[in-house]
Design an enzyme around this catalytic site. Structure first.
Site, PDB file in Angstrom:
ATOM      1  N   GLU A 167      27.104 -22.222 -19.072  1.00 26.78           N
ATOM      2  CA  GLU A 167      25.908 -21.572 -19.118  1.00 26.78           C
ATOM      3  C   GLU A 167      26.394 -20.073 -18.903  1.00 26.78           C
ATOM      4  OE1 GLU A 167      26.944 -20.045 -16.182  1.00 26.78           O
ATOM      5  OE2 GLU A 167      28.258 -21.915 -15.548  1.00 26.78           O
TER       6      GLU A 167
ATOM      7  N   GLU B 237      30.672 -22.248 -18.005  1.00 28.37           N
ATOM      8  CA  GLU B 237      30.302 -21.805 -19.099  1.00 28.37           C
ATOM      9  C   GLU B 237      30.638 -23.533 -19.321  1.00 28.37           C
ATOM     10  OE1 GLU B 237      34.490 -20.265 -20.463  1.00 28.37           O
ATOM     11  OE2 GLU B 237      34.194 -18.477 -19.596  1.00 28.37           O
TER      12      GLU B 237
END
Length: 380
Positions: free
Chosen positions: A201, A344
């Site tokens: 994300e 991430e």
């Protein structure tokens, strides 16, 4: 935006072809149907895998978590020696209106800037994905900017969430639509030969939303749920906690309604990851959970569909305060402790080789009979 629209139409066509070939009505696919389609693990294959592992040239259980993962994968895929297919880390990106409250050390403009960094291959998750042989699938599900790139999956539900300290982050319909973006994307990727997924994300302010989710669904107090995120100082941390309390007071989210919690104090990228997790479980694929934000999505998925937890593999324990509590609520044990807190999908990608190692052990290791090695149980 022309290239993006053409690119996305092509991908949607692939998805429709995949679903229609399997009798799935894409237009009528609902979240309830996805949840109801998630089945328990194949316990017979789990037991067969356990028996096979005990026949390998090692003391029973001596490979620890690798053996547990091998059994879980057998139950997920319905094969003792499963084929996992291609690997993808799905990086959902969205902005948060609560950033206007000053809860982050970085401005909201960083979200679209980092999305472009992902697309150009320069972020940590890109480096680690190249190292582990995985593909980065970058999705704009709610970035508050116009983005254009031929590799971008443009699935924008809205231009960022509203400020949850003043009202709901999004409508219930928007939250469900964002969840279905993740579900449909997994179906599309499964049709392209992917079978091992990781959650990633990007969204400045998303630790604030995740802490709020933990406070509601995990019953944690705000002080223990909310950490430093991007590295804020003590004063800003106290302010962040106050903002979360205000959001909870204003919205009054109900722990018995996980989709409502997501809509009131969640984020678009979190919702997308809920869909990725549910979609992976629906298609009987393992999904590797990353850190704090991904685990907030996993907790919502678990509350919506308890059977989905059997398809989750926790990659690492984040340094972010509250992550251990999230994993405990879901019932997951992390594979790695690397003191990471980037997000991430970086921790999840690092777990890929361990998962593949578990499969290789089952497939390639000799049994006692094959190797002519005594088990120590023979009669003399």
């Amino acid at each position: 935006m022309g290239r993006v629209r053409i690119f996305c139409r092509t991908r949607i066509a692939v998805y429709r072809k995949y679903c229609l070939g399997r009798g799935i009505d894409v237009k009528n696919l609902s979240l309830v149907e996805v949840i109801n389609g998630i089945k328990p693990l194949d316990e017979r294959k789990v037991e067969e895998a356990a028996q096979h592992l005990d026949q390998l040239t090692k003391p029973p259980g001596s490979l620890g978590r690798l053996e547990e993962v091998a059994k879980q994968l057998a139950g997920i895929r319905g094969e003792v020696k499963p084929e996992l297919g291609r690997k993808a880390v799905i990086v959902m990106a969205g902005d948060h209106g609560v950033c206007e409250e000053g809860v982050s050390a970085f401005p909201a403009e960083v979200t679209p800037q980092m999305v472009l960094n992902f697309l150009h291959g320069g972020a940590a998750v890109n480096v680690l994905s190249r190292h582990t042989g995985a593909d980065v699938v970058c999705v704009d599900i709610g970035v508050n900017a116009e983005l254009e790139h031929q590799s971008l999956y443009s699935r924008k539900v809205r231009y960022g969430t509203a400020n949850m300290a003043k009202g709901p982050a999004m409508t219930r319909e928007e939250a469900e639509r964002a969840v279905m973006v993740g579900v449909e994307l997994v179906a599309e990727l499964v049709g392209q030969g992917y079978g091992l997924f990781a959650t990633g994300e990007m969204g400045i302010g998303n630790t604030t939303a995740s802490a709020a989710i933990l406070a509601v669904l995990g019953g944690a107090d705000v002080v223990s749920a909310a950490g430093r995120g991007t590295g804020i100082d003590d004063a800003r941390l106290q302010h962040k906690q106050a903002v979360i309390r205000r959001a909870l007071e204003v919205n009054e989210p109900d722990a018995a309604d996980p989709l409502g919690v997501l809509a009131k104090v969640g984020g678009l990228e979190i919702a997308g990851l809920v869909g990725v997790i549910l979609g992976a479980a629906h298609h009987r694929c393992p999904v590797v959970i990353d850190g704090f934000i991904s685990s907030a999505a996993a907790l919502i998925a678990a509350r919506l569909a308890p059977l989905s937890t059997a398809y989750m593999i926790a990659s690492h324990l984040s340094q972010e305060q509250g992550h251990a509590r999230l994993l405990e609520e879901i019932g997951l044990v992390p594979m790695l402790r690397m003191d990471m807190r980037l997000g991430e999908g970086t921790g999840a990608v690092l777990a890929f080789p361990l998962i593949e190692a578990a499969v290789k052990l089952v497939k390639e290791m000799a049994t006692f009979a094959d190797a002519g090695v005594s088990t120590g149980t023979e009669e003399h």
